[in-house]
Design a protein around this motif. Structure first.
Motif, PDB file in Angstrom:
ATOM      1  N   TYR A  73       0.933  -1.136  -0.122  1.00 35.49           N
ATOM      2  CA  TYR A  73       0.239   0.221  -0.190  1.00 35.49           C
ATOM      3  C   TYR A  73       1.304   1.143   0.449  1.00 35.49           C
ATOM      4  N   SER A  74       0.102   2.532  -0.890  1.00 38.04           N
ATOM      5  CA  SER A  74       1.022   3.713  -0.163  1.00 38.04           C
ATOM      6  C   SER A  74      -0.052   4.432   0.826  1.00 38.04           C
ATOM      7  N   ALA A  75       0.742   5.619   2.106  1.00 36.86           N
ATOM      8  CA  ALA A  75      -0.025   6.674   2.374  1.00 36.86           C
ATOM      9  C   ALA A  75       0.972   7.881   2.750  1.00 36.86           C
ATOM     10  N   MET A  76       0.085   8.997   2.055  1.00 35.11           N
ATOM     11  CA  MET A  76       0.476  10.049   2.175  1.00 35.11           C
ATOM     12  C   MET A  76      -0.175  10.506   3.336  1.00 35.11           C
ATOM     13  N   ALA A  77       0.249  12.148   3.218  1.00 30.28           N
ATOM     14  CA  ALA A  77      -0.472  13.365   4.403  1.00 30.28           C
ATOM     15  C   ALA A  77      -1.342  13.902   3.053  1.00 30.28           C
ATOM     16  N   ALA A  78      -2.247  14.181   3.158  1.00 25.35           N
ATOM     17  CA  ALA A  78      -3.463  16.031   1.940  1.00 25.35           C
ATOM     18  C   ALA A  78      -3.972  16.265   2.731  1.00 25.35           C
ATOM     19  N   SER A  79      -3.789  17.744   2.967  1.00 25.41           N
ATOM     20  CA  SER A  79      -4.783  18.783   3.296  1.00 25.41           C
ATOM     21  C   SER A  79      -5.622  19.150   2.550  1.00 25.41           C
ATOM     22  N   TRP A  80      -4.849  19.059   0.977  1.00 24.34           N
ATOM     23  CA  TRP A  80      -6.584  18.882   0.269  1.00 24.34           C
ATOM     24  C   TRP A  80      -7.355  18.376  -0.218  1.00 24.34           C
ATOM     25  N   VAL A  81      -8.455  18.323   0.652  1.00 29.78           N
ATOM     26  CA  VAL A  81      -9.689  17.385   0.879  1.00 29.78           C
ATOM     27  C   VAL A  81     -10.447  18.149   0.874  1.00 29.78           C
TER      28      VAL A  81
ATOM     29  N   VAL B 247      -9.856  14.631  -3.345  1.00 28.68           N
ATOM     30  CA  VAL B 247      -8.667  15.211  -2.688  1.00 28.68           C
ATOM     31  C   VAL B 247      -7.960  15.627  -3.544  1.00 28.68           C
ATOM     32  N   ALA B 248      -7.434  16.183  -2.852  1.00 26.46           N
ATOM     33  CA  ALA B 248      -6.591  16.787  -4.588  1.00 26.46           C
ATOM     34  C   ALA B 248      -4.755  16.266  -4.446  1.00 26.46           C
ATOM     35  N   ILE B 249      -4.319  15.760  -5.330  1.00 29.42           N
ATOM     36  CA  ILE B 249      -3.454  14.541  -5.250  1.00 29.42           C
ATOM     37  C   ILE B 249      -2.721  14.978  -6.590  1.00 29.42           C
ATOM     38  N   ALA B 250      -1.131  15.236  -6.654  1.00 26.01           N
ATOM     39  CA  ALA B 250      -0.243  15.529  -7.151  1.00 26.01           C
ATOM     40  C   ALA B 250      -0.020  14.371  -8.456  1.00 26.01           C
ATOM     41  N   ARG B 251       0.197  14.066 -10.069  1.00 27.53           N
ATOM     42  CA  ARG B 251      -0.068  13.270 -10.678  1.00 27.53           C
ATOM     43  C   ARG B 251       0.977  12.220  -9.814  1.00 27.53           C
ATOM     44  N   ASN B 252       2.470  12.717  -9.417  1.00 29.25           N
ATOM     45  CA  ASN B 252       3.814  11.418  -8.851  1.00 29.25           C
ATOM     46  C   ASN B 252       3.749  10.963  -7.737  1.00 29.25           C
ATOM     47  N   ARG B 253       2.453  11.009  -7.158  1.00 30.91           N
ATOM     48  CA  ARG B 253       1.904  10.625  -5.764  1.00 30.91           C
ATOM     49  C   ARG B 253       2.120   8.703  -5.915  1.00 30.91           C
ATOM     50  N   TYR B 254       3.199   8.078  -5.078  1.00 32.32           N
ATOM     51  CA  TYR B 254       2.751   6.940  -5.667  1.00 32.32           C
ATOM     52  C   TYR B 254       0.997   6.590  -4.652  1.00 32.32           C
ATOM     53  N   THR B 255       0.902   7.420  -3.956  1.00 30.91           N
ATOM     54  CA  THR B 255      -0.330   7.070  -2.811  1.00 30.91           C
ATOM     55  C   THR B 255      -1.324   7.139  -4.664  1.00 30.91           C
ATOM     56  N   TYR B 256      -0.978   8.211  -5.166  1.00 33.23           N
ATOM     57  CA  TYR B 256      -2.047   8.849  -6.833  1.00 33.23           C
ATOM     58  C   TYR B 256      -2.235   7.125  -7.624  1.00 33.23           C
TER      59      TYR B 256
ATOM     60  N   SER C  75       6.807  13.530   3.542  1.00 33.68           N
ATOM     61  CA  SER C  75       7.842  14.076   2.957  1.00 33.68           C
ATOM     62  C   SER C  75       8.451  12.630   2.866  1.00 33.68           C
ATOM     63  N   ILE C  76       7.642  11.535   2.693  1.00 35.91           N
ATOM     64  CA  ILE C  76       8.827  10.513   1.889  1.00 35.91           C
ATOM     65  C   ILE C  76       7.484   9.686   0.979  1.00 35.91           C
ATOM     66  N   SER C  77       8.324   9.480   0.216  1.00 32.06           N
ATOM     67  CA  SER C  77       7.024   8.071  -0.842  1.00 32.06           C
ATOM     68  C   SER C  77       7.523   6.801  -0.146  1.00 32.06           C
ATOM     69  N   GLY C  78       6.084   6.821  -0.492  1.00 35.98           N
ATOM     70  CA  GLY C  78       5.878   4.742  -0.503  1.00 35.98           C
ATOM     71  C   GLY C  78       7.116   3.805  -1.672  1.00 35.98           C
ATOM     72  N   ARG C  79       7.740   4.542  -2.635  1.00 34.13           N
ATOM     73  CA  ARG C  79       8.149   4.430  -3.389  1.00 34.13           C
ATOM     74  C   ARG C  79       9.377   4.031  -2.928  1.00 34.13           C
TER      75      ARG C  79
ATOM     76  N   ASP D  19       6.245  -0.071   3.996  1.00 32.97           N
ATOM     77  CA  ASP D  19       5.410   0.062   5.067  1.00 32.97           C
ATOM     78  C   ASP D  19       5.548   1.306   5.559  1.00 32.97           C
ATOM     79  N   LYS D  20       4.940   2.598   5.330  1.00 29.61           N
ATOM     80  CA  LYS D  20       4.992   3.511   5.560  1.00 29.61           C
ATOM     81  C   LYS D  20       4.616   3.991   7.147  1.00 29.61           C
ATOM     82  N   ILE D  21       3.936   3.610   7.349  1.00 25.28           N
ATOM     83  CA  ILE D  21       2.817   3.801   8.616  1.00 25.28           C
ATOM     84  C   ILE D  21       3.825   2.610   9.429  1.00 25.28           C
TER      85      ILE D  21
ATOM     86  N   ARG E 132       4.047  23.245   9.299  1.00 27.49           N
ATOM     87  CA  ARG E 132       3.395  23.676  10.044  1.00 27.49           C
ATOM     88  C   ARG E 132       2.324  23.903  10.855  1.00 27.49           C
ATOM     89  N   TYR E 133       2.191  23.666  11.931  1.00 23.19           N
ATOM     90  CA  TYR E 133       0.350  22.888  12.039  1.00 23.19           C
ATOM     91  C   TYR E 133      -0.140  23.032  13.011  1.00 23.19           C
ATOM     92  N   THR E 134      -1.664  23.679  13.722  1.00 22.85           N
ATOM     93  CA  THR E 134      -2.003  23.333  14.647  1.00 22.85           C
ATOM     94  C   THR E 134      -3.637  22.956  15.262  1.00 22.85           C
TER      95      THR E 134
HETATM   96  C1  LIG Z   1       0.598  18.814   5.383  1.00 22.47           C
HETATM   97  C2  LIG Z   1       0.445  18.104   5.124  1.00 22.47           C
HETATM   98  C3  LIG Z   1       0.090  17.953   2.929  1.00 22.47           C
HETATM   99  C4  LIG Z   1       0.300  17.395   2.271  1.00 22.47           C
HETATM  100  N1  LIG Z   1      -1.135  17.436   1.483  1.00 22.47           N
HETATM  101  C5  LIG Z   1      -0.867  17.274   0.205  1.00 22.47           C
HETATM  102  C6  LIG Z   1      -2.165  17.212  -0.747  1.00 22.47           C
HETATM  103  O1  LIG Z   1      -3.251  17.596  -0.086  1.00 22.47           O
HETATM  104  N2  LIG Z   1      -2.217  16.460  -1.697  1.00 22.47           N
HETATM  105  C7  LIG Z   1      -0.634  16.000  -2.208  1.00 22.47           C
HETATM  106  O2  LIG Z   1      -0.847  15.239  -3.515  1.00 22.47           O
HETATM  107  N3  LIG Z   1       0.087  16.010  -1.652  1.00 22.47           N
HETATM  108  C8  LIG Z   1      -0.097  16.315  -0.489  1.00 22.47           C
HETATM  109  N4  LIG Z   1       1.565  16.713   1.107  1.00 22.47           N
HETATM  110  C9  LIG Z   1       2.423  16.336  -0.148  1.00 22.47           C
HETATM  111  C10 LIG Z   1       2.211  14.736   0.077  1.00 22.47           C
HETATM  112  O3  LIG Z   1       1.988  14.171   1.449  1.00 22.47           O
HETATM  113  C11 LIG Z   1       4.377  13.935  -0.022  1.00 22.47           C
HETATM  114  O4  LIG Z   1       4.504  13.910  -1.951  1.00 22.47           O
HETATM  115  C12 LIG Z   1       4.138  12.427  -0.164  1.00 22.47           C
HETATM  116  O5  LIG Z   1       5.387  11.762   0.517  1.00 22.47           O
HETATM  117  C13 LIG Z   1       3.421  11.330  -0.912  1.00 22.47           C
HETATM  118  O6  LIG Z   1       3.928  10.414  -0.548  1.00 22.47           O
HETATM  119  P1  LIG Z   1       3.753   8.732  -1.807  1.00 22.47           P
HETATM  120  O7  LIG Z   1       4.909   8.756  -3.033  1.00 22.47           O
HETATM  121  O8  LIG Z   1       4.374   7.513  -0.913  1.00 22.47           O
HETATM  122  O9  LIG Z   1       2.706   8.767  -2.126  1.00 22.47           O
HETATM  123  C14 LIG Z   1       1.235  16.896   1.790  1.00 22.47           C
HETATM  124  C15 LIG Z   1       2.394  16.801   2.639  1.00 22.47           C
HETATM  125  C16 LIG Z   1       1.920  17.504   4.037  1.00 22.47           C
HETATM  126  C17 LIG Z   1       3.523  17.378   4.703  1.00 22.47           C
END
Ligand SMILES: Cc1cc2nc3c(=O)[nH]c(=O)nc-3n(C[C@H](O)[C@H](O)[C@H](O)COP(=O)(O)O)c2cc1C
Length: 181
Positions: free
Chosen positions: A32-40, A52-61, A88-92, A96-98, A170-172
């Motif tokens: 699996y892959s797991a990533m942080a996403a705040s654009w949800v 969820v807005a996800i960049a195309r190069n994310r492994y999770t995508y 900050s790191i990729s599942g690639r 086991d990122k979790i 930065r978080y709150t």
């Molecule tokens: C707090 C936080 C929020 C993030 N939100 C998004 C997001 O909404 N969409 C996105 O594509 N990447 C977002 N990212 C970046 C991905 O989580 C990051 O590129 C991640 O390493 C991708 O992992 P993957 O390659 O295993 O999928 C965010 C990162 C952080 C730290």
């Protein structure tokens, strides 16, 4: 007189922060892959749809397009470091990122990917469609099921306090006081 100042369009989106951070998870139990996403955001009440807005190069995508299912996990501020590392790191590079960030995998209810035991809320989705945007695509998911920790009540920020992303590193967290009108 009210005076405004212009914001560089490179960082315009911080106007819409802070916002809850989710951990998006897709794949199978072992792969699996797991990533942080705040654009949800919610996109529809009926039927229930999340976006969820996800960049195309994310492994999770890649995993979402392959498996057509994903989960969104929300965690509290004590897990900020782990959440930031998941973003900050990729599942690639990390299998086991979790586990790597010190969190615990548990079985999801409706999808093969694991979810995170330390979550306060979990949303499981089936991929409905995706829409190309700019450097991110919009992933629309039909919500299969949503569950929260039993001692939490939604609409009560004393109890429901998902980590909020201010921007960058930065978080709150939600303030306990709420304004009722
Ligand atoms: C707090 C936080 C929020 C993030 N939100 C998004 C997001 O909404 N969409 C996105 O594509 N990447 C977002 N990212 C970046 C991905 O989580 C990051 O590129 C991640 O390493 C991708 O992992 P993957 O390659 O295993 O999928 C965010 C990162 C952080 C730290």
């Amino acid at each position: 007189m009210v005076i405004f100042k212009d914001i560089d369009l490179k960082s315009w989106y911080y106007i819409l922060h802070p916002r809850p951070v989710t951990i998006v998870i897709s794949g199978s139990w072992d792969d699996y892959s797991a990533m942080a996403a705040s654009w949800v955001t919610p996109a529809s009440r009926e039927p229930p749809i999340a976006v969820v807005a996800i960049a195309r190069n994310r492994y999770t995508y890649e995993k979402i397009l392959m498996h057509k299912e994903f989960a969104l996990c929300l965690l509290e501020s004590r897990y900020a470091k782990a959440i930031h590392t998941l973003g900050s790191i990729s599942g690639r590079d990390i299998k086991d990122k979790i586990a790597y960030v010190g969190l615990t995998k548990i079985k999801a209810k409706t999808i093969p990917a694991p979810v995170i035991k330390e979550s306060i809320a979990i949303v499981e989705c089936r991929l409905r469609s995706f829409v190309e945007a700019g450097d991110h695509d919009l992933i629309l998911g039909d919500v299969n099921t949503v569950y929260i920790k039993s001692d939490i009540e939604l609409l009560d920020t004393k109890l429901y306090k998902p980590l909020l992303h201010v921007g960058k590193n930065r978080y709150t967290e939600s303030i306990e006081r709420f304004i009722e009108v």
